[in-house]
Design an enzyme around this catalytic site. Structure first.
Site, PDB file in Angstrom:
ATOM      1  N   GLY A  30       0.832  -1.210   0.000  1.00 47.64           N
ATOM      2  CA  GLY A  30       0.000   0.000   0.000  1.00 47.64           C
ATOM      3  C   GLY A  30       0.864   1.257   0.000  1.00 47.64           C
TER       4      GLY A  30
ATOM      5  CB  CYS B 138      -0.395   5.875  -2.256  1.00 49.47           C
ATOM      6  SG  CYS B 138      -1.881   6.253  -3.166  1.00 49.47           S
TER       7      CYS B 138
ATOM      8  CB  ALA C  69      15.350  -4.076   1.480  1.00 52.00           C
TER       9      ALA C  69
ATOM     10  N   GLY D 174       2.663  25.957   3.868  1.00 53.03           N
ATOM     11  CA  GLY D 174       2.772  25.393   2.524  1.00 53.03           C
ATOM     12  C   GLY D 174       1.417  25.374   1.841  1.00 53.03           C
TER      13      GLY D 174
ATOM     14  CG  HIS E  76     -27.360  18.342 -22.369  1.00 46.94           C
ATOM     15  ND1 HIS E  76     -26.627  19.444 -21.990  1.00 46.94           N
ATOM     16  CD2 HIS E  76     -28.674  18.656 -22.150  1.00 46.94           C
ATOM     17  CE1 HIS E  76     -27.450  20.396 -21.580  1.00 46.94           C
ATOM     18  NE2 HIS E  76     -28.701  19.952 -21.661  1.00 46.94           N
TER      19      HIS E  76
HETATM   20  P1  FAD Z   1       5.485   5.024  -1.461  1.00 49.36           P
HETATM   21  O1  FAD Z   1       4.030   4.977  -1.583  1.00 49.36           O
HETATM   22  O2  FAD Z   1       6.111   6.116  -0.670  1.00 49.36           O
HETATM   23  O3  FAD Z   1       5.909   3.616  -0.859  1.00 49.36           O
HETATM   24  C1  FAD Z   1       7.238   3.328  -0.564  1.00 49.36           C
HETATM   25  C2  FAD Z   1       7.264   2.172   0.398  1.00 49.36           C
HETATM   26  O4  FAD Z   1       8.608   1.718   0.500  1.00 49.36           O
HETATM   27  C3  FAD Z   1       6.832   2.548   1.810  1.00 49.36           C
HETATM   28  O5  FAD Z   1       5.887   1.619   2.294  1.00 49.36           O
HETATM   29  C4  FAD Z   1       8.118   2.492   2.601  1.00 49.36           C
HETATM   30  O6  FAD Z   1       7.944   2.130   3.965  1.00 49.36           O
HETATM   31  C5  FAD Z   1       8.876   1.415   1.850  1.00 49.36           C
HETATM   32  N1  FAD Z   1      10.330   1.432   2.038  1.00 49.36           N
HETATM   33  C6  FAD Z   1      11.157   2.500   2.097  1.00 49.36           C
HETATM   34  N2  FAD Z   1      12.430   2.081   2.269  1.00 49.36           N
HETATM   35  C7  FAD Z   1      12.395   0.726   2.312  1.00 49.36           C
HETATM   36  C8  FAD Z   1      13.379  -0.283   2.458  1.00 49.36           C
HETATM   37  N3  FAD Z   1      14.675   0.013   2.557  1.00 49.36           N
HETATM   38  N4  FAD Z   1      12.980  -1.563   2.499  1.00 49.36           N
HETATM   39  C9  FAD Z   1      11.659  -1.903   2.354  1.00 49.36           C
HETATM   40  N5  FAD Z   1      10.700  -0.993   2.197  1.00 49.36           N
HETATM   41  C10 FAD Z   1      11.054   0.309   2.163  1.00 49.36           C
HETATM   42  N6  FAD Z   1      -0.550  11.026  -5.042  1.00 49.36           N
HETATM   43  C11 FAD Z   1      -1.541  10.935  -5.938  1.00 49.36           C
HETATM   44  O7  FAD Z   1      -1.297  10.547  -7.075  1.00 49.36           O
HETATM   45  N7  FAD Z   1      -2.837  11.263  -5.603  1.00 49.36           N
HETATM   46  C12 FAD Z   1      -3.157  11.688  -4.371  1.00 49.36           C
HETATM   47  O8  FAD Z   1      -4.321  11.984  -4.104  1.00 49.36           O
HETATM   48  C13 FAD Z   1      -2.132  11.807  -3.403  1.00 49.36           C
HETATM   49  N8  FAD Z   1      -2.410  12.221  -2.161  1.00 49.36           N
HETATM   50  C14 FAD Z   1      -1.407  12.271  -1.231  1.00 49.36           C
HETATM   51  C15 FAD Z   1      -1.726  12.705   0.058  1.00 49.36           C
HETATM   52  C16 FAD Z   1      -0.735  12.762   1.026  1.00 49.36           C
HETATM   53  C17 FAD Z   1      -1.083  13.231   2.411  1.00 49.36           C
HETATM   54  C18 FAD Z   1       0.589  12.359   0.704  1.00 49.36           C
HETATM   55  C19 FAD Z   1       1.665  12.376   1.752  1.00 49.36           C
HETATM   56  C20 FAD Z   1       0.915  11.941  -0.569  1.00 49.36           C
HETATM   57  C21 FAD Z   1      -0.087  11.901  -1.553  1.00 49.36           C
HETATM   58  N9  FAD Z   1       0.188  11.494  -2.859  1.00 49.36           N
HETATM   59  C22 FAD Z   1      -0.814  11.434  -3.777  1.00 49.36           C
HETATM   60  C23 FAD Z   1       1.535  11.099  -3.277  1.00 49.36           C
HETATM   61  C24 FAD Z   1       1.642   9.565  -3.298  1.00 49.36           C
HETATM   62  O9  FAD Z   1       1.357   9.065  -2.014  1.00 49.36           O
HETATM   63  C25 FAD Z   1       3.021   9.153  -3.739  1.00 49.36           C
HETATM   64  O10 FAD Z   1       3.350   9.754  -4.961  1.00 49.36           O
HETATM   65  C26 FAD Z   1       3.083   7.637  -3.901  1.00 49.36           C
HETATM   66  O11 FAD Z   1       2.769   6.985  -2.695  1.00 49.36           O
HETATM   67  C27 FAD Z   1       4.470   7.212  -4.366  1.00 49.36           C
HETATM   68  O12 FAD Z   1       4.482   5.829  -4.508  1.00 49.36           O
HETATM   69  P2  FAD Z   1       5.827   4.998  -4.392  1.00 49.36           P
HETATM   70  O13 FAD Z   1       5.458   3.621  -4.765  1.00 49.36           O
HETATM   71  O14 FAD Z   1       6.909   5.681  -5.110  1.00 49.36           O
HETATM   72  O15 FAD Z   1       6.236   5.055  -2.851  1.00 49.36           O
HETATM   73  P1  NAD Z   2       4.042  20.806  -2.576  1.00 47.34           P
HETATM   74  O1  NAD Z   2       5.330  20.882  -3.265  1.00 47.34           O
HETATM   75  O2  NAD Z   2       2.826  20.472  -3.319  1.00 47.34           O
HETATM   76  O3  NAD Z   2       3.741  22.192  -1.856  1.00 47.34           O
HETATM   77  C1  NAD Z   2       4.607  22.746  -0.929  1.00 47.34           C
HETATM   78  C2  NAD Z   2       4.333  24.227  -0.891  1.00 47.34           C
HETATM   79  O4  NAD Z   2       5.035  24.768   0.217  1.00 47.34           O
HETATM   80  C3  NAD Z   2       4.830  24.980  -2.125  1.00 47.34           C
HETATM   81  O5  NAD Z   2       3.788  25.782  -2.598  1.00 47.34           O
HETATM   82  C4  NAD Z   2       6.015  25.785  -1.622  1.00 47.34           C
HETATM   83  O6  NAD Z   2       6.175  27.004  -2.295  1.00 47.34           O
HETATM   84  C5  NAD Z   2       5.616  25.992  -0.172  1.00 47.34           C
HETATM   85  N1  NAD Z   2       6.728  26.199   0.759  1.00 47.34           N
HETATM   86  C6  NAD Z   2       7.937  25.589   0.768  1.00 47.34           C
HETATM   87  N2  NAD Z   2       8.674  26.013   1.816  1.00 47.34           N
HETATM   88  C7  NAD Z   2       7.896  26.898   2.486  1.00 47.34           C
HETATM   89  C8  NAD Z   2       8.087  27.682   3.662  1.00 47.34           C
HETATM   90  N3  NAD Z   2       9.214  27.604   4.358  1.00 47.34           N
HETATM   91  N4  NAD Z   2       7.099  28.500   4.053  1.00 47.34           N
HETATM   92  C9  NAD Z   2       5.923  28.580   3.333  1.00 47.34           C
HETATM   93  N5  NAD Z   2       5.699  27.864   2.232  1.00 47.34           N
HETATM   94  C10 NAD Z   2       6.655  27.028   1.817  1.00 47.34           C
HETATM   95  O7  NAD Z   2       4.287  19.797  -1.353  1.00 47.34           O
HETATM   96  P2  NAD Z   2       3.266  19.067  -0.373  1.00 47.34           P
HETATM   97  O8  NAD Z   2       1.991  19.794  -0.313  1.00 47.34           O
HETATM   98  O9  NAD Z   2       4.049  18.821   0.870  1.00 47.34           O
HETATM   99  O10 NAD Z   2       3.041  17.703  -1.115  1.00 47.34           O
HETATM  100  C11 NAD Z   2       4.162  16.885  -1.465  1.00 47.34           C
HETATM  101  C12 NAD Z   2       3.902  16.126  -2.713  1.00 47.34           C
HETATM  102  O11 NAD Z   2       3.004  15.061  -2.456  1.00 47.34           O
HETATM  103  C13 NAD Z   2       3.218  16.945  -3.809  1.00 47.34           C
HETATM  104  O12 NAD Z   2       4.141  17.686  -4.554  1.00 47.34           O
HETATM  105  C14 NAD Z   2       2.594  15.875  -4.625  1.00 47.34           C
HETATM  106  O13 NAD Z   2       3.544  15.360  -5.516  1.00 47.34           O
HETATM  107  C15 NAD Z   2       2.222  14.821  -3.601  1.00 47.34           C
HETATM  108  N6  NAD Z   2       0.784  14.943  -3.250  1.00 47.34           N
HETATM  109  C16 NAD Z   2      -0.129  14.782  -4.237  1.00 47.34           C
HETATM  110  C17 NAD Z   2      -1.473  14.900  -3.951  1.00 47.34           C
HETATM  111  C18 NAD Z   2      -2.460  14.708  -5.055  1.00 47.34           C
HETATM  112  O14 NAD Z   2      -2.082  14.186  -6.092  1.00 47.34           O
HETATM  113  N7  NAD Z   2      -3.704  15.109  -4.881  1.00 47.34           N
HETATM  114  C19 NAD Z   2      -1.895  15.202  -2.674  1.00 47.34           C
HETATM  115  C20 NAD Z   2      -0.935  15.371  -1.687  1.00 47.34           C
HETATM  116  C21 NAD Z   2       0.408  15.231  -1.990  1.00 47.34           C
END
Ligand code: FAD
Ligand code: NAD
Length: 479
Positions: A39, A42, A114, A183, A446
């Site tokens: 999972g 994400c 790992a 942010g 529509h």
């Molecule tokens: P991850 O999902 O980060 O998974 C990496 C996994 O690797 C983790 O479980 C970690 O524990 C594991 N791992 C790390 N190091 C090791 C190791 N050495 N050995 C074994 N396991 C390890 N993206 C979207 O597209 N839509 C969204 O709506 C969205 N919403 C988000 C909301 C929030 C609050 C956050 C924080 C992120 C959101 N994102 C969203 C971004 C999205 O979660 C990430 O882009 C996505 O999870 C990346 O997938 P990944 O497979 O690269 O890694």
């Molecule tokens: P972000 O890069 O989207 O936004 C961070 C914001 O913080 C920027 O606008 C930046 O200018 C501002 N910032 C940076 N330093 C600052 C400071 N010192 N004071 C005030 N503002 C500052 O990063 P995020 O919101 O932390 O999300 C991280 C990443 O996770 C995103 O870039 C995105 O790739 C992913 N994410 C995606 C979704 C989605 O797809 N719906 C949702 C959540 C997160």
């Protein structure tokens, strides 16, 4: 000791998509992750729990809005424990599902962390306590990212739970009376939306001149207009320079355009970006390179500089989005089985699940301006959409970025309720090389918001049924 054809390190949407496809293609696969089921960020603490909470937030704001239609529900009574249970239930339903898919596909799942030994072996420190050696022909690193917390946003020598990152904010510890979100990006605005709907007075501080710096301003303007009503304050061109824990809250010092230089908040959410998890123990024993921003360097087939090792997802570069990670994972596996493929999308959709939602794919207007690229832009305001009017949500805009010579669709931008669903049509159109004529001639149902895409194409030709814009867009582009 386990010997396998492919080991995938990290069980997020990148890692598990890769592991599952590899198993489907007949490879022996090991998947390593510290959680009980795949999972990643994400599903456990990102996309999924935040969207479950945003769904509830939308319901709350819709119910408030309903007063204008003659239906009054009164102020919602929020049972935080039940809301938490709903969100946790969503996560566990999905992760139970991925766990079952691991079994069905006979992927060997190692719950643990790992550490790389060399280009063909690694050690897994199993959560259960022992160690497992894994020898592999190929590895895919999919270790994701974690929140970036720069120095001034850390409390000196203290771990005060009132200063949260996205993971702790998603745990819904309480509904603070006042919340500072540092942010104005994806996380800040999405989680700010949740807390504002639940009743917190939300202040956002953003260091750049506008929210969501990566998106086109005309789209952001529509969102910003609503946010100024649902959030308490938006402070632009302002930075947090210090934070101190006090009994009554977190005192935060600002620098920049904010009039007030100092304010106390019940809680602070730090959401200023994420850092790739490239500090994988033992990575230095291989030829894998990491760039100055911490991303593992990969080519378009997602190969690292070590021929047996690939990297995908957040650890391998921006945009840090789940669907980009999954797609890269599938490409890496196809390359490993010998197919001649590459990760070369024309459009990676970005969706910010705020209210209204904001989405874009392909070329943005800002990017085109930066590259001095000639484009035509056709916009359809949702005030002219029958469907938007029936929803009483005319705060929306659809726009197409079009190549003026070939009339091919290069980019799509949307803001409005449901923009996150609508953008998929734009992605398909861009990937298929569709022209404005294709979009115009495809009959859209529509009354739906999808018609705004078709009518934007009509705007390009100066022939939109519901807006009067005689040929201006096209002629402008031809000059
Ligand atoms: P991850 O999902 O980060 O998974 C990496 C996994 O690797 C983790 O479980 C970690 O524990 C594991 N791992 C790390 N190091 C090791 C190791 N050495 N050995 C074994 N396991 C390890 N993206 C979207 O597209 N839509 C969204 O709506 C969205 N919403 C988000 C909301 C929030 C609050 C956050 C924080 C992120 C959101 N994102 C969203 C971004 C999205 O979660 C990430 O882009 C996505 O999870 C990346 O997938 P990944 O497979 O690269 O890694
Ligand atoms: P972000 O890069 O989207 O936004 C961070 C914001 O913080 C920027 O606008 C930046 O200018 C501002 N910032 C940076 N330093 C600052 C400071 N010192 N004071 C005030 N503002 C500052 O990063 P995020 O919101 O932390 O999300 C991280 C990443 O996770 C995103 O870039 C995105 O790739 C992913 N994410 C995606 C979704 C989605 O797809 N719906 C949702 C959540 C997160």
């Amino acid at each position: 000791m386990t010997s396998t054809q492919l080991v995938v390190v990290g069980g997020g949407p990148g890692g598990y998509a890769a592991a599952f496809l590899a198993a489907d293609l007949g490879l022996r696969v090991v998947l390593v992750d510290p959680e009980a089921n795949p999972g990643g960020v994400c599903v456990y603490r990102g996309c999924i729990p935040s969207k479950a909470l945003l769904h509830v937030a939308n319901l709350v704001s819709e119910s408030r809005h309903a007063k204008a239609w003659g239906i009054e529900f009164g102020e919602p009574r929020i049972d935080l424990a039940k809301l938490r249970d709903f969100k946790n239930g969503v996560v566990s339903r999905l992760t139970t599902g991925t766990g079952q898919l691991v079994k069905h596909r006979k992927v060997q799942y190692l719950q643990g962390f790992a550490e790389i030994v060399d280009a063909h072996s690694l050690t897994v420190k199993l959560t259960a306590g022992s160690e497992e050696q894994v020898q592999f022909e190929h590895a895919i690193l999919a270790t994701g990212s974690g929140p970036a917390i720069p120095g001034p946003l850390k409390l000196p020598g203290d771990n005060d739970p009132r200063v949260m990152d996205s993971t702790t904010a998603l745990d819904l510890p309480d509904i603070p009376k006042s919340l500072l979100v540092v942010g104005g990006g994806y996380i800040g605005l999405e989680l700010g939306t949740v807390y504002a709907a639940l009743g917190s007075a939300v202040t956002v501080v953003e260091m750049t001149p506008g929210l969501l710096p990566g998106a086109d301003r005309d789209l952001v303007d529509v969102l910003a207009k609503r946010i100024t009503r649902t959030f308490k304050t938006v402070l632009l061109e302002t930075r947090v320079v210090q934070m101190a824990a006090e009994a009554k809250g977190i005192r935060v010092g600002f620098e920049g355009k904010a009039d007030q230089k100092d304010e106390v908040f019940d809680r602070v959410l730090v959401a200023v970006g994420r850092r790739p998890n490239s500090g994988i123990p033992g990575l230095g024993r291989t030829r894998v390179r990491v760039d100055e921003r911490g991303f593992i360097v990969v080519d378009e087939q997602r190969r690292t500089h070590e021929p047996s090792i690939f990297a995908i997802g957040d650890v391998a570069g921006e945009p840090m989005l789940a669907h980009k990670a999954s797609h890269e994972g599938r490409v890496a596996v196809e390359v490993i089985v010998g197919e001649d493929v590459a990760f070369a999308p024309r459009a990676i959709p970005a969706v910010v699940f705020t209210d209204p939602e904001l989405a874009w794919a392909g070329l943005t207007e800002a990017q085109a301006a930066k590259e001095s690229r000639a484009i035509a832009v056709a916009k359809f305001p949702w005030g002219a959409s029958g469907r938007a009017i029936t929803l009483d949500r005319t705060d929306g805009l659809t726009k197409l970025v079009i190549d003026p010579d070939t009339e091919r669709l290069l980019g799509v931008g949307l803001v409005g309720p449901g923009a996150g669903e609508l953008i998929a049509e734009g992605v398909l159109a861009i990937e298929m090389g569709a022209t404005a004529t294709d979009l115009k001639l495809s009959i859209h149902p529509h009354p739906t918001l999808t018609e705004t895409l078709m009518e934007s194409a009509e705007v390009f030709f100066g022939q939109a049924t519901h807006v009067y814009r005689p040929r201006r867009q096209k002629e402008k582009a031809q000059k």
